[in-house]
Design a protein around this motif. Sequence first.
Motif, mmCIF file in Angstrom:
data_model
loop_
_atom_site.group_PDB
_atom_site.id
_atom_site.type_symbol
_atom_site.label_atom_id
_atom_site.label_comp_id
_atom_site.label_asym_id
_atom_site.label_seq_id
_atom_site.Cartn_x
_atom_site.Cartn_y
_atom_site.Cartn_z
ATOM 1 N N LEU A 1 -4.256 -3.412 4.921
ATOM 2 C CA LEU A 1 -3.483 -4.106 5.947
ATOM 3 C C LEU A 1 -4.348 -5.069 6.739
ATOM 4 O O LEU A 1 -3.894 -6.139 7.156
ATOM 5 C CB LEU A 1 -2.853 -3.081 6.906
ATOM 6 N N THR B 1 -2.106 -7.210 2.911
ATOM 7 C CA THR B 1 -0.970 -6.377 2.524
ATOM 8 C C THR B 1 0.016 -6.299 3.675
ATOM 9 O O THR B 1 -0.380 -6.126 4.829
ATOM 10 C CB THR B 1 -1.457 -4.966 2.141
ATOM 11 N N THR C 1 3.939 -5.656 9.912
ATOM 12 C CA THR C 1 3.924 -4.777 8.748
ATOM 13 C C THR C 1 5.270 -4.090 8.571
ATOM 14 O O THR C 1 5.813 -3.523 9.520
ATOM 15 C CB THR C 1 2.825 -3.701 8.895
ATOM 16 N N VAL D 1 3.886 -1.048 3.814
ATOM 17 C CA VAL D 1 3.428 0.313 3.557
ATOM 18 C C VAL D 1 4.616 1.127 3.064
ATOM 19 O O VAL D 1 5.700 1.071 3.663
ATOM 20 C CB VAL D 1 2.863 0.985 4.827
ATOM 21 N N VAL E 1 0.870 -1.158 0.000
ATOM 22 C CA VAL E 1 0.000 0.000 0.000
ATOM 23 C C VAL E 1 0.915 1.218 0.000
ATOM 24 O O VAL E 1 1.830 1.320 0.821
ATOM 25 C CB VAL E 1 -0.976 0.047 1.192
ATOM 26 N N THR E 2 0.724 2.105 -0.961
ATOM 27 C CA THR E 2 1.531 3.313 -1.027
ATOM 28 C C THR E 2 0.684 4.500 -0.598
ATOM 29 O O THR E 2 -0.492 4.604 -0.970
ATOM 30 C CB THR E 2 2.085 3.559 -2.444
ATOM 31 N N VAL E 3 1.279 5.383 0.199
ATOM 32 C CA VAL E 3 0.598 6.584 0.675
ATOM 33 C C VAL E 3 1.363 7.775 0.123
ATOM 34 O O VAL E 3 2.491 8.051 0.532
ATOM 35 C CB VAL E 3 0.554 6.645 2.207
ATOM 36 N N ILE F 1 7.321 -0.978 7.108
ATOM 37 C CA ILE F 1 6.967 0.407 6.800
ATOM 38 C C ILE F 1 8.208 1.125 6.286
ATOM 39 O O ILE F 1 9.221 1.217 6.995
ATOM 40 C CB ILE F 1 6.410 1.129 8.042
ATOM 41 N N VAL G 1 -1.020 9.795 6.782
ATOM 42 C CA VAL G 1 -1.549 8.454 7.069
ATOM 43 C C VAL G 1 -2.621 8.480 8.144
ATOM 44 O O VAL G 1 -3.236 7.448 8.426
ATOM 45 C CB VAL G 1 -0.425 7.485 7.502
ATOM 46 N N LEU H 1 2.330 5.298 12.092
ATOM 47 C CA LEU H 1 1.945 3.923 11.768
ATOM 48 C C LEU H 1 2.544 2.939 12.766
ATOM 49 O O LEU H 1 1.861 2.003 13.218
ATOM 50 C CB LEU H 1 2.397 3.574 10.349
ATOM 51 N N VAL I 1 -5.641 3.789 4.424
ATOM 52 C CA VAL I 1 -4.350 3.119 4.597
ATOM 53 C C VAL I 1 -4.530 1.773 5.292
ATOM 54 O O VAL I 1 -3.900 0.772 4.940
ATOM 55 C CB VAL I 1 -3.385 4.003 5.417
#
Length: 227
Positions: free
Chosen positions: A87, A92, A176, A95, A36-38, A178, A69, A166, A83
């Motif tokens: 997840l 996913t 996750t 990040v 997942v791209t922010v 990050i 985010v 996050l 976001v």
Amino acid sequence: MPDSVSELLGHNEHHAHEFENDRFEEVQDGQAPPFVTVCCSDSRVLQDELFDNRTPGEIFTVGAIGNRVYEETADGMAVSGDVLYPLVHADTETVVVIGHTGCGAVTATYKDITDGIEEPAGIRHCIDLLKQRLADGVGALPDGLEESEAINRLVEYNVDQQVAFLRESDDVPEDTDIVGVVYDFQDVYTDERGLVHVINVDGTRDPDQIEAEHPELADRVRRLWTY
């Protein structure tokens, strides 16, 4: 109706022709994107294009002013549902928070902190959210910087703050990964325009430590500001 809308639909027709065979077959009934791209919702930052992504189901893309985010909820600040959704519901595991050089949202926040600016309510809300995490960074900037230099250091600081939020959240699964990066289209980091530079991995900001722990990233790790 402006001609530009017809042009936009023409581009979509070209897209549909390219994807008319079996490009969507594997994702017809669901998705499990690895990333997942922010990203900042800036027209100069082509979120999928910058990773050369043309695979449906590969990247869950989120755009927000200032690559933010988090959002304000009735229960306080929380990771944005945009976001969090992949997840929690799409398996996913990574990040990627994407800042960019010359960010207008960071610039506006910097100017609001230092001088105060007037903006419509919706933009004011976004700036106020960013200010909560950027105010300390403005105070820590080295003396004597040109405004553009200050902004690009704050771009890094903002990415760090989004990564930290996050990592601090109990809603984000513990396993996750990050990663914080900066997309450079202004030749700030190198003269190779359009490269993404890694500045933060799971909260680690020191470039030497990132390179030691992730040697496969070594040639892409750069920072303007280590604070």
